[in-house]
Design a protein around this motif. Structure first.
Motif, mmCIF file in Angstrom:
data_model
loop_
_atom_site.group_PDB
_atom_site.id
_atom_site.type_symbol
_atom_site.label_atom_id
_atom_site.label_comp_id
_atom_site.label_asym_id
_atom_site.label_seq_id
_atom_site.Cartn_x
_atom_site.Cartn_y
_atom_site.Cartn_z
ATOM 1 N N GLY A 115 1.683 -11.741 -3.314
ATOM 2 C CA GLY A 115 2.856 -11.412 -2.514
ATOM 3 C C GLY A 115 3.236 -9.950 -2.607
ATOM 4 O O GLY A 115 3.581 -9.323 -1.591
ATOM 5 N N ILE A 116 3.162 -9.376 -3.805
ATOM 6 C CA ILE A 116 3.477 -7.952 -3.977
ATOM 7 C C ILE A 116 2.456 -7.077 -3.255
ATOM 8 O O ILE A 116 2.818 -6.126 -2.550
ATOM 9 N N LEU A 117 1.183 -7.403 -3.396
ATOM 10 C CA LEU A 117 0.150 -6.602 -2.740
ATOM 11 C C LEU A 117 0.225 -6.734 -1.220
ATOM 12 O O LEU A 117 0.013 -5.754 -0.490
ATOM 13 N N ALA A 118 0.532 -7.942 -0.729
ATOM 14 C CA ALA A 118 0.653 -8.119 0.718
ATOM 15 C C ALA A 118 1.831 -7.321 1.260
ATOM 16 O O ALA A 118 1.765 -6.769 2.366
ATOM 17 N N MET A 196 6.960 -16.363 0.269
ATOM 18 C CA MET A 196 8.360 -16.060 -0.027
ATOM 19 C C MET A 196 8.489 -14.733 -0.765
ATOM 20 O O MET A 196 9.413 -13.946 -0.490
ATOM 21 N N THR A 197 7.588 -14.455 -1.703
ATOM 22 C CA THR A 197 7.602 -13.174 -2.407
ATOM 23 C C THR A 197 7.403 -12.023 -1.440
ATOM 24 O O THR A 197 8.128 -11.016 -1.475
ATOM 25 N N ARG A 198 6.437 -12.170 -0.570
ATOM 26 C CA ARG A 198 6.168 -11.127 0.434
ATOM 27 C C ARG A 198 7.373 -10.907 1.339
ATOM 28 O O ARG A 198 7.781 -9.762 1.584
ATOM 29 N N ALA A 199 7.964 -12.004 1.846
ATOM 30 C CA ALA A 199 9.097 -11.879 2.756
ATOM 31 C C ALA A 199 10.308 -11.263 2.066
ATOM 32 O O ALA A 199 11.011 -10.425 2.666
ATOM 33 N N ALA A 200 10.565 -11.649 0.819
ATOM 34 C CA ALA A 200 11.722 -11.113 0.106
ATOM 35 C C ALA A 200 11.578 -9.617 -0.138
ATOM 36 O O ALA A 200 12.539 -8.846 0.025
ATOM 37 N N ILE A 201 10.391 -9.195 -0.515
ATOM 38 C CA ILE A 201 10.182 -7.773 -0.806
ATOM 39 C C ILE A 201 10.221 -6.950 0.478
ATOM 40 O O ILE A 201 10.837 -5.865 0.531
ATOM 41 N N ILE A 202 9.600 -7.440 1.541
ATOM 42 C CA ILE A 202 9.613 -6.710 2.816
ATOM 43 C C ILE A 202 11.036 -6.576 3.338
ATOM 44 O O ILE A 202 11.423 -5.537 3.902
ATOM 45 N N GLU A 211 14.893 3.571 0.713
ATOM 46 C CA GLU A 211 14.572 4.821 1.402
ATOM 47 C C GLU A 211 14.894 6.026 0.517
ATOM 48 O O GLU A 211 14.142 7.011 0.491
ATOM 49 N N MET A 212 15.990 5.939 -0.233
ATOM 50 C CA MET A 212 16.337 7.021 -1.149
ATOM 51 C C MET A 212 15.284 7.175 -2.246
ATOM 52 O O MET A 212 14.915 8.300 -2.615
ATOM 53 N N ALA A 213 14.787 6.058 -2.754
ATOM 54 C CA ALA A 213 13.737 6.119 -3.779
ATOM 55 C C ALA A 213 12.480 6.768 -3.222
ATOM 56 O O ALA A 213 11.809 7.545 -3.915
ATOM 57 N N ARG A 214 12.160 6.461 -1.979
ATOM 58 C CA ARG A 214 10.982 7.090 -1.370
ATOM 59 C C ARG A 214 11.175 8.589 -1.202
ATOM 60 O O ARG A 214 10.252 9.387 -1.410
ATOM 61 N N LEU A 215 12.396 8.989 -0.805
ATOM 62 C CA LEU A 215 12.674 10.414 -0.637
ATOM 63 C C LEU A 215 12.594 11.155 -1.964
ATOM 64 O O LEU A 215 12.315 12.365 -1.989
ATOM 65 N N LYS A 216 12.866 10.452 -3.072
ATOM 66 C CA LYS A 216 12.749 11.078 -4.391
ATOM 67 C C LYS A 216 11.308 11.197 -4.859
ATOM 68 O O LYS A 216 11.049 11.775 -5.916
ATOM 69 N N GLY A 217 10.368 10.661 -4.089
ATOM 70 C CA GLY A 217 8.957 10.788 -4.426
ATOM 71 C C GLY A 217 8.388 9.660 -5.248
ATOM 72 O O GLY A 217 7.296 9.799 -5.818
ATOM 73 N N VAL A 218 9.111 8.515 -5.343
ATOM 74 C CA VAL A 218 8.595 7.372 -6.090
ATOM 75 C C VAL A 218 7.405 6.789 -5.337
ATOM 76 O O VAL A 218 7.420 6.667 -4.101
ATOM 77 N N SER A 219 6.360 6.423 -6.053
ATOM 78 C CA SER A 219 5.160 5.871 -5.430
ATOM 79 C C SER A 219 5.470 4.526 -4.766
ATOM 80 O O SER A 219 6.432 3.849 -5.140
ATOM 81 N N PRO A 220 4.659 4.112 -3.775
ATOM 82 C CA PRO A 220 4.914 2.828 -3.113
ATOM 83 C C PRO A 220 4.931 1.654 -4.082
ATOM 84 O O PRO A 220 5.774 0.753 -3.970
ATOM 85 N N LEU A 221 4.007 1.657 -5.049
ATOM 86 C CA LEU A 221 3.990 0.574 -6.023
ATOM 87 C C LEU A 221 5.228 0.624 -6.908
ATOM 88 O O LEU A 221 5.810 -0.414 -7.245
ATOM 89 N N GLY A 222 5.665 1.818 -7.280
ATOM 90 C CA GLY A 222 6.871 1.945 -8.085
ATOM 91 C C GLY A 222 8.117 1.516 -7.333
ATOM 92 O O GLY A 222 9.049 0.951 -7.924
ATOM 93 N N VAL A 223 8.155 1.777 -6.030
ATOM 94 C CA VAL A 223 9.299 1.345 -5.223
ATOM 95 C C VAL A 223 9.432 -0.170 -5.262
ATOM 96 O O VAL A 223 10.526 -0.718 -5.380
ATOM 97 N N ILE A 224 8.284 -0.848 -5.180
ATOM 98 C CA ILE A 224 8.312 -2.315 -5.154
ATOM 99 C C ILE A 224 8.630 -2.878 -6.533
ATOM 100 O O ILE A 224 9.507 -3.744 -6.683
#
Length: 312
Positions: A115-118, A196-202, A211-224
């Motif tokens: 679910g996290i990878l999807a 359900m894991t995929r839908a909740a995270i998306i 979006e703020m975490a992404r602007l701070k330069g956090v990696s996609p995996l770290g954001v999740i």
């Protein structure tokens, strides 16, 4: 809030116990006549009904049964009065819990990981392939999946087609003998938890703080893992608890297919023998497991969400 949910869970169990006891009372036929046969006289039928307490009013028998069940005593087996129902259930309940735990140990990490990878690779080939596999697994009933695994993995000699577990068997051999039924349950429940894991995270990825975490330069995996996943605990806990409850209560078909000595096989055998005492006990255990696991999911959801824990 938590206390209210616990009280509601207890009331639900009480209502279910009444339904279970009443439903078995509505079954056609008479146990005493079934045991004695068609040649039984009315006197012998009345005598065995008195011996088994079947001549007493419904509420008297229900209260006696519920009082004993709360103390772990479900009475004697009607088909075999020399044996206590609790003794018949003991070992088989442990076998069912082992099978459910075995399947959960495979299904939960697999579902959460997929679910996290999807969600991380949304709309990619991996995401579409995992969703297609999940929909395929959901579409097939348990007995079909079991027979396919028996054909592919059992007939080839890799794993036994009947999950018999002798007493005193080592853990490694026990895991090998029960792999096919555990894999069947894993394939059935993984799809629901993964989606359900995929839908909740998306759903959380569209939030402003993500979006703020992404602007701070956090990696996609770290954001999740650091921002989205902790806030998705509530819906994920709910679906995991529901599927864990299914692993315990939905093993009937799988245990029958693989001739596994668990509660599912026991309740099927007891129905064929009209052993109502065993049927009532197993049904109450299944219902209690389902209600308690769903109650645990509600409590986890409440504790993980401050807005639910301290409503205004």
């Amino acid at each position: 809030m938590v206390g209210q949910r616990l009280a509601l869970g207890l009331l639900t169990l009480l209502a279910i116990s009444i339904l279970i006891f009443g439903a078995t009372e509505l079954l056609p036929g008479d146990f005493a006549e079934a045991v004695l046969g068609q040649s039984a006289t009315p006197e012998t039928v009345a005598a065995i009904r008195r011996q088994l307490g079947l001549d007493q009013p419904f509420w008297v028998r229900y209260w006696a049964w519920l009082s004993g069940a709360l103390q772990g005593d479900f009475g004697a087996s009607l088909a075999n009065p020399d044996r206590r129902v609790a003794d018949m259930i003991g070992v088989r309940f442990g076998n069912t819990l082992f099978l459910a735990g075995y399947a959960a140990a495979m299904a939960v990490p697999l579902a959460l990981g997929l679910g996290i990878l999807a969600a991380l690779w949304r709309n990619s080939v991996f995401d579409r392939g995992v969703n297609a596999g999940a929909l395929t697994a959901i579409s097939f009933p348990e007995f079909f999946v079991a027979y396919v695994l028996i054909l592919w993995l059992g007939q080839s000699g890799w794993f036994p087609t009947m999950a018999r577990v002798p007493a005193g068997v080592e853990m490694s051999e026990r895991l090998w003998r029960t792999f096919l039924p555990a894999l069947t349950l894993t394939l059935v429940v993984t799809a629901h938890m993964m989606r359900m894991t995929r839908a909740a995270i998306i759903n959380l990825l569209a939030s402003p703080y993500i979006e703020m975490a992404r602007l701070k330069g956090v990696s996609p995996l770290g954001v999740i893992t650091r921002h989205a996943l902790p806030n998705a605990i509530a819906p994920i806990a709910n679906v995991v608890a529901i599927n864990m409850a299914y692993l315990i209560t939905g093993v009937v078909v799988v245990e029958v297919v693989f001739v596994y000595p668990g509660l599912g096989q026991l309740i099927v055998d007891s129905v064929s023998r009209r052993d109502i005492a065993v049927v009532q006990a197993v049904a109450l255990i299944f219902a209690a497991a389902y209600v308690l696991l769903n109650l645990a999911a509600d409590v986890v959801s409440t504790l993980s969400n401050p807005r639910l824990l301290h409503p205004r």
